[in-house]
Structures are given as structure tokens and as C-alpha cells.
Design a protein around this motif. Structure first.
Motif, PDB file in Angstrom:
ATOM      1  N   PHE A   1       0.901  -1.269  -0.095  1.00 52.01           N
ATOM      2  CA  PHE A   1       0.050   0.090   0.066  1.00 52.01           C
ATOM      3  C   PHE A   1       0.882   1.296   0.213  1.00 52.01           C
ATOM      4  O   PHE A   1       0.256   2.125   0.552  1.00 52.01           O
ATOM      5  N   SER A   2       1.848   1.307  -0.433  1.00 48.57           N
ATOM      6  CA  SER A   2       2.912   2.594  -0.724  1.00 48.57           C
ATOM      7  C   SER A   2       2.151   3.118  -2.072  1.00 48.57           C
ATOM      8  O   SER A   2       1.869   2.617  -2.956  1.00 48.57           O
ATOM      9  N   THR A   3       2.645   4.408  -2.047  1.00 46.06           N
ATOM     10  CA  THR A   3       2.173   4.997  -3.119  1.00 46.06           C
ATOM     11  C   THR A   3       3.491   5.764  -3.888  1.00 46.06           C
ATOM     12  O   THR A   3       4.364   6.138  -3.219  1.00 46.06           O
ATOM     13  N   LYS A   4       3.289   6.194  -5.128  1.00 46.66           N
ATOM     14  CA  LYS A   4       4.112   6.623  -5.921  1.00 46.66           C
ATOM     15  C   LYS A   4       3.287   7.831  -7.055  1.00 46.66           C
ATOM     16  O   LYS A   4       2.380   7.538  -7.525  1.00 46.66           O
ATOM     17  N   VAL A   5       3.823   9.251  -6.968  1.00 48.60           N
ATOM     18  CA  VAL A   5       3.319  10.003  -7.779  1.00 48.60           C
ATOM     19  C   VAL A   5       4.077  10.080  -9.054  1.00 48.60           C
ATOM     20  O   VAL A   5       5.433  10.035  -9.165  1.00 48.60           O
ATOM     21  N   ILE A   6       3.357   9.843 -10.270  1.00 51.14           N
ATOM     22  CA  ILE A   6       3.859   9.918 -11.470  1.00 51.14           C
ATOM     23  C   ILE A   6       4.055  11.140 -12.005  1.00 51.14           C
ATOM     24  O   ILE A   6       5.147  11.539 -12.758  1.00 51.14           O
ATOM     25  N   THR A   7       2.948  12.251 -11.858  1.00 48.32           N
ATOM     26  CA  THR A   7       3.104  13.483 -12.675  1.00 48.32           C
ATOM     27  C   THR A   7       2.074  14.252 -11.745  1.00 48.32           C
ATOM     28  O   THR A   7       0.958  13.886 -11.241  1.00 48.32           O
ATOM     29  N   GLN A   8       2.107  15.662 -11.716  1.00 49.13           N
ATOM     30  CA  GLN A   8       1.390  16.503 -11.339  1.00 49.13           C
ATOM     31  C   GLN A   8       1.043  17.808 -12.208  1.00 49.13           C
ATOM     32  O   GLN A   8       0.567  18.586 -11.839  1.00 49.13           O
ATOM     33  N   THR A   9       0.804  17.295 -13.331  1.00 52.48           N
ATOM     34  CA  THR A   9       0.348  18.324 -14.599  1.00 52.48           C
ATOM     35  C   THR A   9      -0.603  17.741 -15.360  1.00 52.48           C
ATOM     36  O   THR A   9      -0.641  17.993 -16.551  1.00 52.48           O
ATOM     37  N   LEU A  10      -1.591  16.901 -15.005  1.00 48.23           N
ATOM     38  CA  LEU A  10      -2.746  16.471 -15.727  1.00 48.23           C
ATOM     39  C   LEU A  10      -4.155  17.018 -15.542  1.00 48.23           C
ATOM     40  O   LEU A  10      -5.056  16.337 -15.660  1.00 48.23           O
ATOM     41  N   GLU A  11      -3.976  18.339 -15.238  1.00 48.75           N
ATOM     42  CA  GLU A  11      -5.465  19.036 -15.333  1.00 48.75           C
ATOM     43  C   GLU A  11      -6.028  18.657 -16.654  1.00 48.75           C
ATOM     44  O   GLU A  11      -5.790  18.866 -17.513  1.00 48.75           O
ATOM     45  N   GLY A  12      -7.556  18.248 -16.472  1.00 45.31           N
ATOM     46  CA  GLY A  12      -8.414  17.846 -17.342  1.00 45.31           C
ATOM     47  C   GLY A  12      -8.353  16.437 -17.960  1.00 45.31           C
ATOM     48  O   GLY A  12      -8.881  16.194 -18.866  1.00 45.31           O
ATOM     49  N   ALA A  13      -7.441  15.765 -17.241  1.00 49.39           N
ATOM     50  CA  ALA A  13      -7.459  14.503 -17.708  1.00 49.39           C
ATOM     51  C   ALA A  13      -8.164  13.523 -17.021  1.00 49.39           C
ATOM     52  O   ALA A  13      -8.740  13.807 -16.009  1.00 49.39           O
ATOM     53  N   SER A  14      -8.720  12.572 -17.596  1.00 48.94           N
ATOM     54  CA  SER A  14      -9.779  11.546 -17.018  1.00 48.94           C
ATOM     55  C   SER A  14      -9.847  10.262 -17.770  1.00 48.94           C
ATOM     56  O   SER A  14      -9.305  10.059 -18.873  1.00 48.94           O
ATOM     57  N   GLY A  15     -10.608   9.326 -17.294  1.00 47.92           N
ATOM     58  CA  GLY A  15     -10.767   8.240 -17.886  1.00 47.92           C
ATOM     59  C   GLY A  15      -9.819   7.128 -18.240  1.00 47.92           C
ATOM     60  O   GLY A  15      -9.205   6.560 -19.315  1.00 47.92           O
ATOM     61  N   PHE A  16      -8.975   7.024 -17.054  1.00 46.48           N
ATOM     62  CA  PHE A  16      -7.470   6.222 -17.052  1.00 46.48           C
ATOM     63  C   PHE A  16      -7.916   4.740 -17.170  1.00 46.48           C
ATOM     64  O   PHE A  16      -8.863   4.242 -16.584  1.00 46.48           O
ATOM     65  N   HIS A  17      -6.823   4.098 -17.959  1.00 50.65           N
ATOM     66  CA  HIS A  17      -7.341   2.476 -18.002  1.00 50.65           C
ATOM     67  C   HIS A  17      -5.689   1.968 -18.230  1.00 50.65           C
ATOM     68  O   HIS A  17      -4.773   2.666 -18.761  1.00 50.65           O
ATOM     69  N   TYR A  18      -5.425   0.913 -17.550  1.00 52.89           N
ATOM     70  CA  TYR A  18      -4.159   0.169 -18.036  1.00 52.89           C
ATOM     71  C   TYR A  18      -4.140  -0.293 -19.333  1.00 52.89           C
ATOM     72  O   TYR A  18      -4.745  -1.263 -19.817  1.00 52.89           O
ATOM     73  N   PHE A  19      -3.583   0.287 -20.376  1.00 57.54           N
ATOM     74  CA  PHE A  19      -3.350  -0.339 -21.673  1.00 57.54           C
ATOM     75  C   PHE A  19      -2.467  -1.599 -21.594  1.00 57.54           C
ATOM     76  O   PHE A  19      -2.936  -2.526 -22.171  1.00 57.54           O
ATOM     77  N   ASN A  20      -1.239  -1.484 -20.836  1.00 56.25           N
ATOM     78  CA  ASN A  20      -0.716  -2.592 -20.664  1.00 56.25           C
ATOM     79  C   ASN A  20       0.014  -2.535 -19.084  1.00 56.25           C
ATOM     80  O   ASN A  20      -0.333  -1.461 -18.612  1.00 56.25           O
ATOM     81  N   ASP A  21       0.864  -3.203 -18.740  1.00 53.55           N
ATOM     82  CA  ASP A  21       1.126  -3.456 -17.243  1.00 53.55           C
ATOM     83  C   ASP A  21       1.977  -2.031 -17.088  1.00 53.55           C
ATOM     84  O   ASP A  21       2.332  -1.501 -15.997  1.00 53.55           O
ATOM     85  N   ASP A  22       2.662  -1.396 -18.246  1.00 54.00           N
ATOM     86  CA  ASP A  22       3.550  -0.215 -18.042  1.00 54.00           C
ATOM     87  C   ASP A  22       3.179   1.091 -18.557  1.00 54.00           C
ATOM     88  O   ASP A  22       3.428   2.030 -18.413  1.00 54.00           O
ATOM     89  N   THR A  23       1.670   1.191 -19.034  1.00 56.02           N
ATOM     90  CA  THR A  23       1.359   2.287 -19.851  1.00 56.02           C
ATOM     91  C   THR A  23      -0.211   2.379 -19.251  1.00 56.02           C
ATOM     92  O   THR A  23      -1.136   1.484 -19.384  1.00 56.02           O
ATOM     93  N   LEU A  24      -0.547   3.655 -19.172  1.00 50.42           N
ATOM     94  CA  LEU A  24      -2.063   4.011 -19.258  1.00 50.42           C
ATOM     95  C   LEU A  24      -2.485   4.805 -20.337  1.00 50.42           C
ATOM     96  O   LEU A  24      -1.801   5.531 -21.014  1.00 50.42           O
ATOM     97  N   ILE A  25      -3.733   4.466 -20.599  1.00 46.82           N
ATOM     98  CA  ILE A  25      -4.352   5.298 -21.662  1.00 46.82           C
ATOM     99  C   ILE A  25      -5.515   6.012 -21.161  1.00 46.82           C
ATOM    100  O   ILE A  25      -6.209   5.719 -20.172  1.00 46.82           O
ATOM    101  N   PHE A  26      -5.583   7.300 -21.557  1.00 49.74           N
ATOM    102  CA  PHE A  26      -6.675   8.170 -21.040  1.00 49.74           C
ATOM    103  C   PHE A  26      -6.962   9.313 -22.053  1.00 49.74           C
ATOM    104  O   PHE A  26      -6.512   9.453 -23.032  1.00 49.74           O
ATOM    105  N   THR A  27      -7.923  10.179 -21.649  1.00 49.00           N
ATOM    106  CA  THR A  27      -8.684  11.182 -22.340  1.00 49.00           C
ATOM    107  C   THR A  27      -7.898  12.555 -21.605  1.00 49.00           C
ATOM    108  O   THR A  27      -8.153  12.667 -20.445  1.00 49.00           O
TER     109      THR A  27
END
Length: 817
Positions: free
Chosen positions: A264-290
Motif C-alpha cells: 500500500f505504498s504510493t508513488k506520484v507519477i506526474t502533477q501536471t494532468l489537469e483535465g485528464a480523465s478516464g484512465f485505463h491500463y493499456f498494458n502493465d507499464d502504460t496508461l491510456i486516457f482522455t
């Protein structure tokens, strides 16, 4: 002599009404002394009011005793109190019932400092407190300080008028209240891990202390229901699970965060995604989003319209699809251009995505074109699979693509209608097509429920959420057998669901019954076995009287069965006559059987009304022929169904007073209320919320006016069918209206602009008719905020009390001149 006698009688009557009556101490509960931990008293601190507010919920509960700093105190009758004085605080509480809107004054003697709460809200005053309550059961809690002699403490009630009586009760059950319906905990979102070992719930509830601001909580639980992690400021619906269930991603404060399920440790990937939504794992290392971006407004003085879509506030927001690499945080655009692209589905094995977009095209109903494309991510090659007028959703199958669209999809492939009927394309159908978009197959032509959403399972079968008559249900489409199977859930209304991808395909489902509040269940599709995980009845409705529900159908003039239901007040005496309310929608969807909602049928029954809800001709969920009757009708069949249904209802329920029936509806239902007022005088009072009075102005000005009219007025326009647009518009027949009419509208309504109510109000005022217009400031098509919702509910009930019960006091109290 006669005048003097009359004056004496009048004076005696007024004096009688104003006499204070001491309340029965045997029906008042006492708890005390609530001694503090030391000698410092609450009234000697700067936080006195907060201390009292914090204590209140414990005193409101129906438990027999309360532990205070290790001391177990039991509630007892006030009449049994013998002590003269006590340390600390003391509490009194009692329940009372009213049969109508009631006003009076509560007075306390012998208590120097008292904090008085009516149904959880603090009343102002020192020794006298104004009471005004609607029909139902109520609770008074008094927290007392500085009592010199408990033998001298008296609680009196003085009615404002003779009818303003209260009855103290000690019954274990109480009537349903507006606060219960709105404030009760509900699950607003759920999510299920792919391996079925974890799930998330987002709960929400309201209280007097927080007002319009909800209190929300998102919990991560294991399969046994034990909480493993708490999230702040996110919804379970926005969480993305990795396929192995060992990691999940979520947005919080515009940061993208990963949660490791092992520790249950957390990791911040990015802090610049204002307006982003609908995240899904495209594969284990990649997210697809709008990712969406609003257009900078260069013009401060004017708005130059670029098309009909510009009436929508978000029309100039550009949305595209992106990939994000979790190792490097590099973001890559997958779509681009002036047209927004919506992600329909993705297939990592084929390295392709399905997207849809809407080029501007008004040439045919519903005056919107959808293009479906497949994009190969290896070379960015785009393949146009088709252009459709009735498209809703597309998802990959193993050997092709599943789609949801109207009956007219691909030249009417899904039609199950007589040749001369125009289809209602809000009636969702299921299709399959190959990956080239060249071969199509209709799968649901013999399936009457209207399909709203789909999820493709690993087996290539499809889980469908549908409108099944007036219920929202789940079905499983067996691709191999080409058969639809109903999933037994015990819900009238499925609200939300989430799927695991285990061999047994477990799903979580939230839902309600018409007479049962929300529950969360876990269902195993393999054996259709359900397990209850969460029940709001246990949390908020344990001691509540709920209306009795009866199904009531009738056959209309065309020989078609019209479904309906009747809510009967608790404790109904069938030897008496009762007022009734008739509710309907009349548009393209049936009236939901949910336990609560914007129009609280169970609450209306708790106020002494028999409530009849019917599903007139034109709604989806009853088969294509039934829904197609909506096209180019604008109330023609629906009004007759409501009139005939109300007649059948009063004949079947002889304890309904046919001279005291009210009717109401909203949006298209508000249109129906206005239209009915021009066709019948069988109703004694009518309410139209956000109703359409002029079909032409709604078509030209409402947010969805031209799109909705593309189905409701298919191929008909003011220039080629002026009769439809004028003669079916209620305002053109305003002179025929004799029924008192209340018009309600949000003054910021974009769906049905408030001018629709103003049209009718102007006409009826000029005609000298009985009409009221109430606007809710800042409200859109729905009245959502807690304070407005309570006021709105009260307004509707007060209006009907005035006209159907001959009790104008509540209306006068709300709208004092």
C-alpha cells in the motif's frame, strides 16, 4: 344581541386556541446527569455550541442507554425524575405526530439555559420556541443546563390555531422523512479488482452540520469486507486497475498516483494532468486516457456561433486520447485535430484503439453524425469503420466489434417494426460487425428491453444493462447460443455495477427496489448466486414505515397493457377517502422504480397521498413498437393513456377521492402536465416542472432541442409540419385551461429554458387563470442542492395540500405575502 353573542363566541374560540397545554411527562424521556469529566461545564468554554452539536446525534438515536465517560445512563420517563438539581447536562426528548402542516409554540419553564432541536435543527429562543412542521413524525431534543428544581420543569405547547395539534407518541416506528431520503448514506461508485480479491466503494451522506456539502469516503476492501486503505478526494469510478490486480492508478488533486497493493505504498507519477480523465491500463507499464483542454475565449463581448453544438458550454473543449508511460512519465498523443475524439475501447494485443468523433452534419435526423475509427498505434494508420446516425457505444469482441445503436443503424438493420412506423432510436439495440466494418449483424431484434450499456467479458459474451419495462436490469448475452439471460439480482433498479475477470465472473451491483433502499451485492454469474455486502436500510431506515406498493396495470384504447404502480400510505383506512397524486414522464424512458429520487413517491405517501405512477405509450423498454409511438406524437397517445389510466385507477381504488386528484411531471412530463390541462378538468391541481409549452421554441433554444426533436419530431419541422408544432404546443390552447397550475423552473435551466414556463405563465395571467410561477435561482434542469431540494419538495406538497386537502397554511407559510 346577536352580534354580541357572535363576538363572545369568537373571543372564546381564539382564547381556546391559544391556551397552552402541558405535555404528558410520561411520554417524555429523560437522560442525566450527563456529568463532564471534571468541573468545567460546557457553558464555561468558548466551544459550547460545538460541544452541544457533537452530543446531539447520540441523543437522537433510539438506543435505550448511553455511556458517558464510563458511566452507563439509561433513558427514563420524565415523570419519574425526583431530584431537585443535578450536575452537568441533562437531556429530554419526545416524539410527536402531526396530521397536517402544523404551527405552534413550545415553551419551557424551570430551565434557565436550554438548547432545543427539532428534527436535528436548532431552534432559536430562550424559553419559547416556534414550531412549524409538515405532516408526519417529528422529534424534539432538549439539552438542559442550569436547572434549579426538576419538579418545576414544565414543557408546554400552544397551537397557533385549533387545527395545529400535535400528538405525543412512543411508537417504535416513524414515518419516512425528507431528510432521511436525501441525507441517508448511499454508494455513489464502486470498482472491482480484476482478480476479484478487492473492491472499492465511494459513499456519500449529508447532515445539517454540513448543509449542501456532502461527506464522502472511498474505501478499498478485501473480499471479506475488511477495509485495507482509505482514499481522500477521489471516486471509486475513477480508479484504474492493472490486469494482475497488484497496482492501481488514480487522480488526486491533479496528481496521478500509483498504489502498490503489496504494501500500500504510493508513488506520484506526474502533477501536471489537469483535465485528464478516464484512465485505463493499456498494458502493465502504460496508461491510456482522455485529456481535454478548453478553448481560450478571445472574445469578451460576443459569441460567434460556429454551429448548433455551440449552445453546449463544453462544445469548444477539445478532447484527445493519450498514452502515458509509467516508467518515464512520457505522454504520447494518439489522436489529434479540431474534432474531439472519444475512446470507445482498446486492444493491446492488436495494438489498436477504437475512437469515435462527431463531424458537423445536420442533413438527417437526429442531426448528428458519428464516425467510428480504428487506429493502429504502430503506424498511426486510421481506418474509418463507418458513419452512423444512431451510434452509442462500441467495444472489441474476440472476432469483431459489439455496438449499441438505435433500430435504424446501418439502414434499419435492427428494426422490428411495421413498415410504415418511424423508429425511436433511443431504443438501444445490440449489433456485431467484423473488424473491417463491412459485415454487420443485428443481435437483439427479438429482445424487447432497451440496451443502455455493455461490457464484453473474456468469454466473448456480453453483460448488458437495460431498461426492462420500468426496471433497470442486467442481462447476459450468450454469443454462442445467441441468447439473452436475465441475471436475478433482487433489484428493481440496477444503479451501478463492476466486473471482475475471474473464471466465475463475479460482479458487484448497487441497486434498489421501489420500496427498499439501496443495497450492495456480490453476484457470481456462473451460478447466479447473490451475497449482500452493504444495506442502507440498516444504517438509515431501521425504524421507518414505508408505503405499501401494489402493481396496477390497465389496457388502453389500442388494446396495449400500460404498466403502473400504486403507493399506499402506512396505516391506510380503506373506509375513508384519500387525495391522490398521479405521476408520469411520457418521454422516451419509463419512470424509474428507484426507492428515492427527485420525485419521492414514498415520501408523498407518507404525507397521506395515494400515489399512482404509470408508464404511458412511447417509453423504451417495452419493445420497439411501443417506443416508436413516441415519434411525431407529442402527447397524442400519452395524454389519453394518462386520462384513461387515472379513471381506471380511481375505479380500482374506491377509497381514492376522485374530486381530489393532483397530477405532476417534469421536463417532457411537465409538457404533459400543461397539455393535459388543455384536454381535461379531471385534476384538481397540477404541477409542471421544467415543462415545454411551445415545441418550436424548445426545438430552437433548448440545449438538446434539435437533437431530441430529431427523434420526437422526426422529419417534421415548423415549415413542413406547422400543425404538429403549434397544435400540440400547450400554450396555443391556454384558453382551455381551468385547473390551478403551478409552474416550477430553474432560472439557469439550459435543457428546457425557463422561457417555456414564462410562455404559459404569461398566457394564463392574461386569461385571468389560477397560475403560480416559482423559479429556483441558479438551478439548472434539476434541483440538486440540499437546501433547494427540501424547499422544492415542500413547495410541491404545500401546493397540493392547499388544493387537495383544503389546507393552505403550509403554502402561506412558505410564500407569505
Amino acid at each position: 344581541m346577536i352580534l354580541r353573542t357572535a363576538a363572545t363566541l369568537l373571543f372564546s374560540s381564539i382564547a381556546l386556541q391559544l391556551n397552552a397545554a402541558q405535555l404528558d411527562e410520561k411520554k417524555i424521556q429523560f437522560l442525566g446527569p450527563l456529568t463532564t469529566y471534571n468541573s468545567i461545564k460546557p457553558n464555561n468554554t468558548a466551544h459550547q455550541s460545538k460541544i452541544i452539536q457533537t452530543l446531539l446525534p447520540s441523543l437522537q438515536s433510539r438506543v435505550d442507554s448511553l455511556s458517558v465517560f464510563g458511566n452507563q445512563l439509561k433513558w427514563q420517563k420524565m415523570s419519574d425524575i425526583k431530584a431537585l438539581t443535578m450536575a452537568g447536562l441533562q437531556a429530554l426528548k419526545f416524539q410527536f405526530n402531526t396530521k397536517r402542516f402544523t404551527q405552534g409554540k413550545l415553551s419551557l419553564a424551570g430551565i434557565k439555559t436550554a438548547h432545543v432541536f427539532l428534527n436535528g435543527e436548532q431552534l432559536s429562543g430562550q424559553s419559547e420556541f416556534d414550531i412549524h412542521v409538515p405532516t408526519g413524525d417529528h422529534q424534539i431534543v432538549i439539552i438542559a443546563e442550569q436547572v434549579d428544581n426538576w419538579n418545576e420543569v414544565k414543557i408546554n405547547y400552544t397551537p397557533k390555531a385549533e387545527h395545529d395539534q400535535i400528538t405525543l407518541t412512543d411508537k417504535s416506528q416513524h414515518g419516512l422523512s425528507a431528510k432521511q431520503l436525501y441525507d441517508a448514506p448511499t454508494l455513489t461508485a464502486i470498482s472491482h479488482s480484476p482478480n476479484g480479491r478487492y473492491y472499492l466503494t465511494t459513499s456519500r451522506h449529508y447532515s445539517d452540520s454540513t448543509g449542501n456539502s456532502p461527506q464522502t469516503e472511498t474505501l478499498l476492501k478485501d473480499s471479506d469486507g475488511k477495509t485495507q486503505y482509505r482514499f481522500s478526494g477521489i471516486s471509486a469510478s475513477s480508479v484504474a486497475w492493472r490486469d494482475d490486480s497488484q497496482q492501481l492508478a488514480f487522480m488526486q488533486d491533479q496528481k496521478l498516483i500509483l498504489l502498490n497493493m503489496k504494501d500500500f505504498s504510493t508513488k506520484v507519477i506526474t502533477q501536471t494532468l489537469e483535465g485528464a480523465s478516464g484512465f485505463h491500463y493499456f498494458n502493465d507499464d502504460t496508461l491510456i486516457f482522455t485529456w481535454s483542454k478548453n478553448e481560450d475565449d478571445a472574445h469578451k463581448l460576443i459569441k460567434h456561433y460556429r454551429g448548433l453544438e455551440d449552445r453546449w458550454s463544453y462544445a469548444r473543449s477539445n478532447s484527445q486520447v493519450f498514452l502515458l508511460d509509467l516508467n518515464s512519465s512520457l505522454i504520447n498523443a494518439l489522436t489529434e485535430g479540431k474534432l474531439s475524439h472519444r475512446l470507445e475501447d482498446y486492444n493491446a494485443h492488436r495494438n489498436t484503439i477504437l475512437v469515435s468523433r462527431n463531424p458537423q452534419d445536420y442533413t438527417a435526423p437526429p442531426h448528428m453524425l458519428t464516425e467510428l475509427l480504428e487506429i493502429n498505434l504502430s503506424d498511426s494508420k486510421q481506418t474509418l469503420l463507418g458513419q452512423y446516425r444512431t451510434f452509442r457505444k462500441a467495444s472489441y469482441a474476440k472476432d469483431g466489434i459489439y455496438l449499441v445503436a438505435g433500430p435504424d443503424f446501418v439502414g434499419g438493420l435492427g428494426r422490428a417494426l411495421p413498415q410504415d412506423m418511424l423508429a425511436n432510436n433511443y431504443d438501444g439495440q445490440l449489433y456485431w460487425m467484423d473488424l473491417n466494418g463491412s459485415n454487420h449483424k443485428a443481435l437483439s431484434k427479438k429482445f424487447d428491453p432497451s440496451i443502455t450499456t455493455i461490457d464484453v467479458l473474456k468469454s466473448n459474451d456480453v453483460l448488458l444493462k437495460v431498461n426492462d419495462e420500468d426496471r433497470q436490469q442486467l442481462y447476459l448475452f450468450d454469443r454462442r447460443k445467441s441468447r439473452f439471460k436475465h441475471i436475478e439480482l433482487g433489484f428493481d433498479v440496477v444503479q451501478d455495477y463492476a466486473i471482475s475477470h475471474t473464471r466465475n465472473n463475479e460482479i458487484l451491483v448497487t441497486g434498489t427496489q421501489a420500496s427498499t433502499p439501496q443495497q450492495l451485492k456480490r453476484i457470481t454469474l456462473k451460478n447466479n448466486r447473490a451475497e449482500l455486502l452493504w444495506d442502507s436500510k440498516e444504517l438509515a431506515y431501521q425504524h421507518t414505515e414505508i408505503a405499501t406498493l401494489e402493481e396496477f396495470d390497465f389496457t388502453n384504447q389500442s388494446g396495449v397493457k400500460i404498466k403502473g404502480r400504486v403507493y399506499l400510505p402506512d396505516g391506510l383506512d380503506k373506509t375513508q377517502k384519500y387525495p391522490a397524486l398521479v405521476y408520469y414522464y411520457g418521454g422516451t424512458s419509463p419512470v424509474s422504480r428507484a426507492f428515492s429520487g427527485r420525485y419521492p413517491f414514498n415520501l408523498w405517501a407518507a404525507h397521506g397521498y395515494i400515489v399512482y405512477v404509470l408508464q404511458p405509450t412511447g417509453a423504451t423498454g417495452f419493445g420497439q413498437t411501443f417506443s416508436a409511438e413516441h415519434v411525431n406524437a407529442w402527447g397524442e397517445h400519452t395524454a389519453q393513456d394518462i386520462i384513461d389510466g387515472t379513471k381506471a385507477f380511481t375505479q380500482a381504488y374506491p377509497f381514492v377521492d376522485s374530486a381530489r386528484i393532483g397530477n405532476l411531471g417534469a421536463s417532457y412530463g411537465g409538457f404533459m402536465t400543461m397539455l393535459l390541462a388543455t384536454k381535461t378538468d379531471m385534476f384538481s391541481a397540477s404541477i409542471a416542472h421544467a415543462g415545454i409549452s411551445n415545441i418550436t421554441s424548445y426545438w430552437g433554444q433548448g440545449w438538446w432541442g434539435y437533437l431530441y426533436s430529431g427523434e420526437a419530431s422526426k422529419n417534421s419541422f415548423p415549415w413542413n409540419n406547422p400543425t404538429l408544432y403549434s397544435q400540440h404546443s400547450p400554450v396555443f390552447h391556454a384558453d382551455k385551461i381551468t385547473t390551478p397550475l403551478l409552474l416550477l423552473h430553474g432560472d439557469a435551466d439550459t435543457n428546457v429554458p425557463p422561457g417555456e414556463s414564462h410562455n404559459m405563465y404569461t398566457a394564463l395571467k392574461l386569461l385571468g387563470k389560477d397560475v403560480e410561477l416559482i423559479e429556483y435561482k441558479g438551478a439548472d434542469h434539476q434541483i440538486l442542492a440540499r437546501d433547494r431540494r427540501f424547499h422544492w419538495w415542500n413547495t410541491m406538497l404545500a401546493y397540493f395540500d392547499m388544493h387537495l386537502k383544503d389546507q393552505p397554511q403550509w403554502w402561506q407559510f412558505i410564500y407569505q405575502k
